[in-house]
Design a protein around this motif. Structure first.
Motif, mmCIF file in Angstrom:
data_model
loop_
_atom_site.group_PDB
_atom_site.id
_atom_site.type_symbol
_atom_site.label_atom_id
_atom_site.label_comp_id
_atom_site.label_asym_id
_atom_site.label_seq_id
_atom_site.Cartn_x
_atom_site.Cartn_y
_atom_site.Cartn_z
ATOM 1 N N LEU A 187 0.809 -1.208 0.000
ATOM 2 C CA LEU A 187 0.000 0.000 0.000
ATOM 3 C C LEU A 187 0.846 1.265 0.000
ATOM 4 O O LEU A 187 0.470 2.271 -0.588
ATOM 5 C CB LEU A 187 -0.928 -0.010 1.228
ATOM 6 C CG LEU A 187 -1.889 -1.200 1.305
ATOM 7 C CD1 LEU A 187 -2.751 -1.083 2.560
ATOM 8 C CD2 LEU A 187 -2.766 -1.272 0.074
ATOM 9 N N GLU A 188 2.010 1.203 0.653
ATOM 10 C CA GLU A 188 2.840 2.396 0.746
ATOM 11 C C GLU A 188 3.486 2.688 -0.609
ATOM 12 O O GLU A 188 3.971 1.800 -1.286
ATOM 13 C CB GLU A 188 3.926 2.223 1.810
ATOM 14 C CG GLU A 188 3.383 2.186 3.234
ATOM 15 C CD GLU A 188 2.970 0.793 3.655
ATOM 16 O OE1 GLU A 188 2.851 -0.065 2.757
ATOM 17 O OE2 GLU A 188 2.781 0.577 4.854
ATOM 18 N N GLU A 189 3.531 3.949 -1.002
ATOM 19 C CA GLU A 189 4.087 4.337 -2.302
ATOM 20 C C GLU A 189 5.550 3.938 -2.423
ATOM 21 O O GLU A 189 6.004 3.516 -3.486
ATOM 22 C CB GLU A 189 3.945 5.849 -2.506
ATOM 23 C CG GLU A 189 4.438 6.328 -3.870
ATOM 24 C CD GLU A 189 4.262 7.830 -4.047
ATOM 25 O OE1 GLU A 189 4.641 8.337 -5.099
ATOM 26 O OE2 GLU A 189 3.755 8.469 -3.105
ATOM 27 N N ASP A 190 6.298 4.059 -1.326
ATOM 28 C CA ASP A 190 7.712 3.723 -1.376
ATOM 29 C C ASP A 190 7.937 2.267 -1.751
ATOM 30 O O ASP A 190 8.894 1.918 -2.427
ATOM 31 C CB ASP A 190 8.381 4.003 -0.026
ATOM 32 C CG ASP A 190 8.545 5.490 0.249
ATOM 33 O OD1 ASP A 190 8.698 6.238 -0.733
ATOM 34 O OD2 ASP A 190 8.522 5.890 1.412
ATOM 35 N N PHE A 191 7.035 1.394 -1.296
ATOM 36 C CA PHE A 191 7.180 -0.017 -1.626
ATOM 37 C C PHE A 191 7.008 -0.227 -3.123
ATOM 38 O O PHE A 191 7.709 -1.007 -3.752
ATOM 39 C CB PHE A 191 6.146 -0.850 -0.864
ATOM 40 C CG PHE A 191 6.340 -0.851 0.634
ATOM 41 C CD1 PHE A 191 7.491 -0.340 1.202
ATOM 42 C CD2 PHE A 191 5.366 -1.375 1.464
ATOM 43 C CE1 PHE A 191 7.671 -0.340 2.576
ATOM 44 C CE2 PHE A 191 5.538 -1.385 2.838
ATOM 45 C CZ PHE A 191 6.692 -0.860 3.387
ATOM 46 N N LEU A 192 6.043 0.476 -3.712
ATOM 47 C CA LEU A 192 5.793 0.342 -5.143
ATOM 48 C C LEU A 192 6.982 0.855 -5.948
ATOM 49 O O LEU A 192 7.406 0.245 -6.930
ATOM 50 C CB LEU A 192 4.518 1.092 -5.520
ATOM 51 C CG LEU A 192 3.221 0.563 -4.914
ATOM 52 C CD1 LEU A 192 2.072 1.520 -5.230
ATOM 53 C CD2 LEU A 192 2.895 -0.822 -5.436
ATOM 54 N N LEU A 193 7.533 1.982 -5.546
ATOM 55 C CA LEU A 193 8.664 2.551 -6.250
ATOM 56 C C LEU A 193 9.903 1.667 -6.149
ATOM 57 O O LEU A 193 10.752 1.673 -7.030
ATOM 58 C CB LEU A 193 8.975 3.943 -5.690
ATOM 59 C CG LEU A 193 7.904 5.022 -5.907
ATOM 60 C CD1 LEU A 193 8.297 6.299 -5.190
ATOM 61 C CD2 LEU A 193 7.695 5.280 -7.392
ATOM 62 N N CYS A 194 9.988 0.893 -5.090
ATOM 63 C CA CYS A 194 11.172 0.074 -4.856
ATOM 64 C C CYS A 194 11.035 -1.351 -5.376
ATOM 65 O O CYS A 194 11.864 -2.201 -5.056
ATOM 66 C CB CYS A 194 11.486 0.028 -3.360
ATOM 67 S SG CYS A 194 12.148 1.581 -2.718
ATOM 68 N N SER A 195 10.016 -1.632 -6.149
ATOM 69 C CA SER A 195 9.822 -2.980 -6.706
ATOM 70 C C SER A 195 9.775 -4.035 -5.610
ATOM 71 O O SER A 195 10.378 -5.097 -5.718
ATOM 72 C CB SER A 195 10.923 -3.312 -7.711
ATOM 73 O OG SER A 195 10.917 -2.405 -8.783
ATOM 74 N N ARG A 196 9.051 -3.716 -4.564
ATOM 75 C CA ARG A 196 8.877 -4.672 -3.484
ATOM 76 C C ARG A 196 7.558 -5.414 -3.622
ATOM 77 O O ARG A 196 6.620 -4.935 -4.256
ATOM 78 C CB ARG A 196 8.923 -3.961 -2.131
ATOM 79 C CG ARG A 196 10.314 -3.490 -1.740
ATOM 80 C CD ARG A 196 10.272 -2.624 -0.508
ATOM 81 N NE ARG A 196 11.615 -2.342 -0.006
ATOM 82 C CZ ARG A 196 11.881 -1.408 0.895
ATOM 83 N NH1 ARG A 196 10.900 -0.671 1.381
ATOM 84 N NH2 ARG A 196 13.111 -1.209 1.311
ATOM 85 N N LEU A 197 7.510 -6.568 -3.023
ATOM 86 C CA LEU A 197 6.279 -7.339 -2.910
ATOM 87 C C LEU A 197 5.874 -7.362 -1.445
ATOM 88 O O LEU A 197 6.711 -7.229 -0.557
ATOM 89 C CB LEU A 197 6.490 -8.781 -3.380
ATOM 90 C CG LEU A 197 6.908 -9.009 -4.828
ATOM 91 C CD1 LEU A 197 7.253 -10.481 -5.039
ATOM 92 C CD2 LEU A 197 5.808 -8.585 -5.779
ATOM 93 N N CYS A 198 4.598 -7.542 -1.205
ATOM 94 C CA CYS A 198 4.132 -7.818 0.139
ATOM 95 C C CYS A 198 3.461 -9.185 0.143
ATOM 96 O O CYS A 198 2.797 -9.558 -0.821
ATOM 97 C CB CYS A 198 3.163 -6.739 0.622
ATOM 98 S SG CYS A 198 3.998 -5.191 1.058
ATOM 99 N N VAL A 199 3.650 -9.908 1.207
ATOM 100 C CA VAL A 199 3.040 -11.225 1.370
ATOM 101 C C VAL A 199 2.095 -11.163 2.550
ATOM 102 O O VAL A 199 2.519 -10.924 3.687
ATOM 103 C CB VAL A 199 4.096 -12.321 1.584
ATOM 104 C CG1 VAL A 199 3.427 -13.671 1.785
ATOM 105 C CG2 VAL A 199 5.061 -12.386 0.407
#
Length: 269
Positions: A187-199
């Motif tokens: 949900l956090e924008e920084d995660f999206l920009l950093c090519s992260r996944l959430c499980v």
């Protein structure tokens, strides 16, 4: 010729906590013997043969293992990989870490907040002496943006929740811990920009990675799609009252860095 001089060691894991069938990561289980032989452990072997865990990792070949870049911040990264079906009280092998390769985009964080919001490449490779196992991990080249909603298996040797002291799996006399999760949008924008996944947990079953699980693999049907980064709440304070978003684990995706991983292995082998 440095590799040829290294002797494989068989040692016994030192257990300071009693065995208990109740020790599990949240929503997880013990891995079965031989189920994930390529999930190995980065740590330090002390003079008294006691093994101290730093992070989990995945052996991709006899001389290359995958882990989180922040696991290389510690001097213990220049230690050993412990491998085999690691069950406390039984012998396992260790192989010396020869060189570490954190992703060039990784920046060592000064504190937890900086790490969580500003580090986009928490992934790296370890070059080691030969690791002899039955099966090595397979990297997935599947675009991480296409697998939202897919089921994955998360693996690591981290903290368990069956003891007041929240012992690491090895110290708590447990083998590899695994749980099922679902790839979700961070949900956090920084995660999206950093090519992260959430499980996120499946079926409202509380589950998340804890300390020591960092660097372990997130396993999709196509192969390893991510590397455990961190949990966004402290395991000690995790309860069933937390929402799925609060209880998610944050993962560095493999697909955006697959070329770097491949080129590094090819150019330094």
């Amino acid at each position: 010729m440095q590799e040829a001089l290294f002797l494989y060691l068989c040692i016994r894991i030192s257990t300071t906590f009693g065995s208990s069938s109740d020790l599990r990561i949240y929503g997880g289980r013990d891995a079965q013997l031989g189920e994930f032989p390529y999930v190995v452990v980065l740590g330090h072997l002390h003079e008294d043969n006691n093994f101290e865990l730093t992070c989990s990792c995945s052996a991709l070949s006899p001389t290359w293992s995958l882990t989180a870049a922040h696991c290389m911040d510690s001097n213990e990264a220049k230690g050993v990989i412990a491998y085999g079906d690691i069950i406390p009280g039984q012998k396992f092998n260790v192989s010396k870490v020869l060189r570490v390769f954190p992703h060039p985009g990784y920046k060592s964080a000064g504190n937890a907040e900086e790490y969580e919001t500003g580090n986009c490449y928490d992934i790296g490779l370890l070059r080691t002496n030969k690791i002899k196992i039955a099966q090595y991990g397979l990297l997935s080249a599947v675009d991480h943006t296409t697998i939202t909603g897919h089921e994955v298996i998360v693996a690591g040797f981290g903290v368990t929740n069956g003891t007041k002291d929240f012992s690491g799996a090895i110290a708590a006399n447990k083998t590899l811990q695994v749980f099922k999760g679902m790839i979700s949008s961070c949900l956090e924008e920084d995660f999206l920009l950093c090519s992260r996944l959430c499980v996120s947990p499946t079926c409202k079953q509380p589950s998340l990675i804890c300390g020591g699980d960092s660097g372990g693999p997130v396993i999709h049907a196509s192969g390893i799609v991510g590397v455990n980064g961190y949990h966004n709440i402290e395991c000690e304070y995790f309860t069933d009252d937390h929402s799925l978003a609060q209880g998610s684990s944050v993962v560095q995706a493999v697909s955006p860095v697959i070329d770097w991983l491949t080129n590094t292995i090819n150019s330094h082998s």
